[in-house]
Design an enzyme around this catalytic site. Structure first.
Site, mmCIF file in Angstrom:
data_model
loop_
_atom_site.group_PDB
_atom_site.id
_atom_site.type_symbol
_atom_site.label_atom_id
_atom_site.label_comp_id
_atom_site.label_asym_id
_atom_site.label_seq_id
_atom_site.Cartn_x
_atom_site.Cartn_y
_atom_site.Cartn_z
ATOM 1 N N ASN A 140 -2.989 1.156 -0.742
ATOM 2 C CA ASN A 140 -4.259 0.778 -1.378
ATOM 3 C C ASN A 140 -5.323 0.262 -0.403
ATOM 4 O O ASN A 140 -6.509 0.436 -0.654
ATOM 5 C CB ASN A 140 -4.019 -0.216 -2.527
ATOM 6 C CG ASN A 140 -3.414 -1.500 -2.066
ATOM 7 O OD1 ASN A 140 -2.628 -1.509 -1.127
ATOM 8 N ND2 ASN A 140 -3.774 -2.597 -2.701
ATOM 9 N N GLU A 238 5.429 -9.040 0.407
ATOM 10 C CA GLU A 238 4.182 -9.210 -0.366
ATOM 11 C C GLU A 238 4.226 -8.157 -1.460
ATOM 12 O O GLU A 238 4.084 -6.962 -1.171
ATOM 13 C CB GLU A 238 2.959 -8.983 0.532
ATOM 14 C CG GLU A 238 2.784 -9.985 1.639
ATOM 15 C CD GLU A 238 2.385 -11.352 1.131
ATOM 16 O OE1 GLU A 238 1.991 -11.485 -0.035
ATOM 17 O OE2 GLU A 238 2.487 -12.314 1.908
ATOM 18 N N CYS A 272 -3.392 -5.694 -5.475
ATOM 19 C CA CYS A 272 -2.252 -6.516 -5.900
ATOM 20 C C CYS A 272 -2.731 -7.734 -6.675
ATOM 21 O O CYS A 272 -2.020 -8.212 -7.551
ATOM 22 C CB CYS A 272 -1.435 -6.923 -4.692
ATOM 23 S SG CYS A 272 -2.395 -7.725 -3.410
ATOM 24 N N GLU A 450 1.579 -14.528 4.374
ATOM 25 C CA GLU A 450 0.821 -13.903 5.453
ATOM 26 C C GLU A 450 -0.490 -14.658 5.617
ATOM 27 O O GLU A 450 -0.840 -15.521 4.829
ATOM 28 C CB GLU A 450 0.539 -12.441 5.120
ATOM 29 C CG GLU A 450 1.789 -11.581 5.115
ATOM 30 C CD GLU A 450 1.488 -10.098 5.116
ATOM 31 O OE1 GLU A 450 0.766 -9.639 4.217
ATOM 32 O OE2 GLU A 450 1.986 -9.397 6.022
HETATM 33 P P1 NAD Z 1 5.618 1.136 -2.614
HETATM 34 O O1 NAD Z 1 6.562 -0.002 -2.758
HETATM 35 O O2 NAD Z 1 5.938 2.394 -3.313
HETATM 36 O O3 NAD Z 1 5.460 1.539 -1.064
HETATM 37 C C1 NAD Z 1 4.980 0.622 -0.098
HETATM 38 C C2 NAD Z 1 5.485 1.047 1.273
HETATM 39 O O4 NAD Z 1 6.901 0.882 1.321
HETATM 40 C C3 NAD Z 1 5.250 2.527 1.601
HETATM 41 O O5 NAD Z 1 5.008 2.640 2.974
HETATM 42 C C4 NAD Z 1 6.571 3.167 1.229
HETATM 43 O O6 NAD Z 1 6.802 4.376 1.910
HETATM 44 C C5 NAD Z 1 7.548 2.088 1.648
HETATM 45 N N1 NAD Z 1 8.839 2.050 0.950
HETATM 46 C C6 NAD Z 1 9.080 2.282 -0.363
HETATM 47 N N2 NAD Z 1 10.402 2.113 -0.617
HETATM 48 C C7 NAD Z 1 10.979 1.721 0.545
HETATM 49 C C8 NAD Z 1 12.320 1.381 0.916
HETATM 50 N N3 NAD Z 1 13.335 1.385 0.047
HETATM 51 N N4 NAD Z 1 12.560 1.034 2.193
HETATM 52 C C9 NAD Z 1 11.547 0.987 3.095
HETATM 53 N N5 NAD Z 1 10.271 1.327 2.813
HETATM 54 C C10 NAD Z 1 9.987 1.673 1.538
HETATM 55 O O7 NAD Z 1 4.195 0.583 -3.027
HETATM 56 P P2 NAD Z 1 2.818 1.384 -3.121
HETATM 57 O O8 NAD Z 1 2.854 2.215 -4.368
HETATM 58 O O9 NAD Z 1 2.535 2.035 -1.817
HETATM 59 O O10 NAD Z 1 1.784 0.176 -3.289
HETATM 60 C C11 NAD Z 1 1.507 -0.406 -4.504
HETATM 61 C C12 NAD Z 1 2.229 -1.715 -4.661
HETATM 62 O O11 NAD Z 1 1.944 -2.563 -3.568
HETATM 63 C C13 NAD Z 1 1.776 -2.476 -5.893
HETATM 64 O O12 NAD Z 1 2.886 -3.010 -6.556
HETATM 65 C C14 NAD Z 1 0.917 -3.592 -5.336
HETATM 66 O O13 NAD Z 1 0.831 -4.725 -6.151
HETATM 67 C C15 NAD Z 1 1.612 -3.868 -4.044
HETATM 68 N N6 NAD Z 1 0.713 -4.533 -3.091
HETATM 69 C C16 NAD Z 1 0.943 -5.850 -2.799
HETATM 70 C C17 NAD Z 1 0.088 -6.534 -1.941
HETATM 71 C C18 NAD Z 1 0.321 -7.997 -1.597
HETATM 72 O O14 NAD Z 1 -0.183 -8.453 -0.585
HETATM 73 N N7 NAD Z 1 1.066 -8.748 -2.390
HETATM 74 C C19 NAD Z 1 -0.991 -5.869 -1.352
HETATM 75 C C20 NAD Z 1 -1.185 -4.532 -1.670
HETATM 76 C C21 NAD Z 1 -0.319 -3.871 -2.540
#
Ligand code: NAD
Length: 478
Positions: A140, A238, A272, A450
């Site tokens: 995002n 996060e 998020c 963070e």
């Molecule tokens: P996602 O969990 O699908 O993927 C995030 C990253 O993790 C990607 O690079 C993905 O390839 C990797 N990944 C996924 N499964 C993994 C595993 N088992 N092992 C290692 N790597 C893995 O999330 P998304 O769809 O890319 O992003 C959206 C989510 O991120 C939402 O839930 C949002 O709330 C959250 N988010 C949180 C914050 C925060 O700071 N709290 C900030 C931005 C987004």
């Protein structure tokens, strides 16, 4: 919408047009051994970890300068990679610049402790890097999230393996190119590309990776936390949110409505900290609800570089499918869709992953639509009777990332701000975020903080040293 080709490339598609923007080679799991070994070689042989802090800081500042010099092209690339309005993308490059500058300053000013002695010695602490750490980021806000991890991890002296999302793979290679041009020694930052379930999971499980910093969804965070637990390595998570945005009857309603709308529909809800559950005090419920719906209907949904755009497309076509399913389920749970709930009509929208700002009420707090993250432009609205009712409903999800409170009463803001389970509380404002203030989640929204000084300490381990001063070196402390 990104996909693997048979030739093992990740294809990035502009969600505003459906056209291909670029492609990057996928890292195979077999390549990881070599990448991790290169990271350790750079860590051990480049001299980075023992470079005096002000000299490490100089390289971080040069990276900030490099990012700033390419602000417009980086913002354009991010806009095409994930569809965010160009103004937001420029802001995210600014944020990345600010993050490198901030951690340059922290790097050269961070003090450790001289601890009270209980004997004839001097005792104090130093911070040591972990070695090779993995930084895994979502789609995002790529450049901003990448900087939030890479800058403090490098500042602490580590080598970093950055794995961006398979849905936004184009910015991380740019950051790497700029870092190398700024003088970062080869191998201290490397980019790993590919899906989370394959190469991401293999990275977390790799015995040469000593710490993992992850931003993404809660389920992925749980999977990563499990592996990190088995390997006994530290992990920073996060994760997602379902943040309550609260309007009391004594609030400045005009300001509150503007913030509620910006808080959910900014970044098309793909944030998020999106304020995705709106709680309105019963006595003003109908009035505030109507104003929010009216404002949501007026939002200018347009191409991310169109003049006056307020909401662009969603980041990918497959993500839009998820949002459509979320709203369909809200309907089946009995929710009333008061605006949106559909793909906009018209030729301007036909090629992109657009979806209208959506406001839903009529659901109980236990409905799945009020419990789970949509990560899209979907606001659920609920009334509350009094403070106790609000706190029960507000804390009634697994998440605890953020919340917003609108009231003119300082004492009430204090009470509610302390009672709601959230890592960030905004009172008469929303979505403020600065690199100098810690950020992270309560409950299933994450582990660790963070940003701020804590953001550098995440990537360092404390070592305690004792310098004996007594003539008899083994004199026992009392
Ligand atoms: P996602 O969990 O699908 O993927 C995030 C990253 O993790 C990607 O690079 C993905 O390839 C990797 N990944 C996924 N499964 C993994 C595993 N088992 N092992 C290692 N790597 C893995 O999330 P998304 O769809 O890319 O992003 C959206 C989510 O991120 C939402 O839930 C949002 O709330 C959250 N988010 C949180 C914050 C925060 O700071 N709290 C900030 C931005 C987004």
């Amino acid at each position: 919408m990104n996909a693997f080709t048979p030739e093992e490339f990740l294809i990035s598609t502009d969600p505003a047009t459906g056209l291909q923007v670029g492609r990057v080679p996928v890292t195979s799991v077999d390549e990881l051994d070599g990448i991790v070994a290169r990271g350790w070689k750079a860590f051990n042989e480049s001299g980075w970890k023992s470079l005096l802090p002000h000299r490490r800081a100089a390289v971080l500042r040069a990276i900030a300068d490099g990012l700033a010099a390419e602000k417009e092209s980086l913002a354009q690339l991010q806009m095409r990679d994930n569809g965010k309005p160009i103004g937001e993308c420029r802001g995210m490059v600014d944020s990345a610049v600010g993050t490198f500058l901030y951690y340059a300053s922290v790097c050269e000013t961070l003090e450790t402790d001289v601890t009270p002695a209980r004997g004839d010695y001097v005792s104090f602490t130093v911070l040591e890097p972990y070695g090779v750490v993995a930084a895994i980021t979502p789609w995002n806000s790529p450049i901003m999230n990448d900087a939030t991890k890479v800058a403090p991890a490098l500042a602490a002296g580590n080598a970093v393996l950055l794995k961006p999302s398979e849905d936004s793979p184009l910015l991380a290679p740019e950051l790497l190119r700029i870092a190398l041009a700024a003088g970062l020694p080869e191998g201290l930052l490397q980019v790993v590309q590919g899906r989370g379930a394959t190469v991401g999971a293999a990275l977390v499980a790799h015995p040469g990776v000593r710490m993992v910093s992850f931003t993404g969804g809660t389920h992925s965070g749980q999977a990563i936390g499990k592996v990190a637990g088995e390997r006994l390595i530290p992990v920073a998570l996060e994760l997602g949110g379902k943040s309550p945005h609260v309007v009391f009857a004594d609030a400045n309603i005009e300001h509150a409505v503007a913030a509620v709308v910006a808080g959910i529909f900014g970044s098309a809800g793909q944030s998020c900290v999106a304020g995705s559950r709106l709680f309105i005090e019963q006595s003003i419920y109908q009035d505030v609800l109507e104003r929010v719906v009216q404002r949501a209907r007026e939002l200018r949904v347009a191409a991310p570089d169109a003049p006056g755009v307020e909401m662009g497309p969603l980041a990918s076509f497959h993500h839009r499918e998820r949002v459509i399913r979320f709203v369909d389920r809200a309907r089946s749970e009995g929710g009333r869709v008061l605006c949106g709930g559909a793909i906009p009509d018209g030729a301007d929208y036909s090629k992109g992953a657009y979806y209208l700002p959506t406001v839903i009420d009529g659901l109980g707090p236990e409905a799945l639509s009020c419990q789970e993250e949509a990560f899209g432009p979907v606001l659920v609205v609920l009334p509350f009777r009094d403070e106790a009712d609000l706190i029960a409903q507000g804390n009634g999800t697994a998440f605890g990332l953020a919340c917003g409170i609108w009231t003119e009463s300082f004492k009430r803001a204090w009470r509610i701000g302390r009672a709601l389970e959230a890592g960030s509380v905004w009172i008469n404002t929303y979505k403020q975020s600065v690199t100098s203030t810690p950020f992270g989640g309560f409950k299933s929204s994450g582990i660790g903080r963070e940003k701020g000084i804590d953001g550098l300490r995440l990537y360092a381990q404390v070592k305690s040293l004792y310098f004996g001063l007594h003539e008899n070196p083994l004199a026992v402390a009392k």
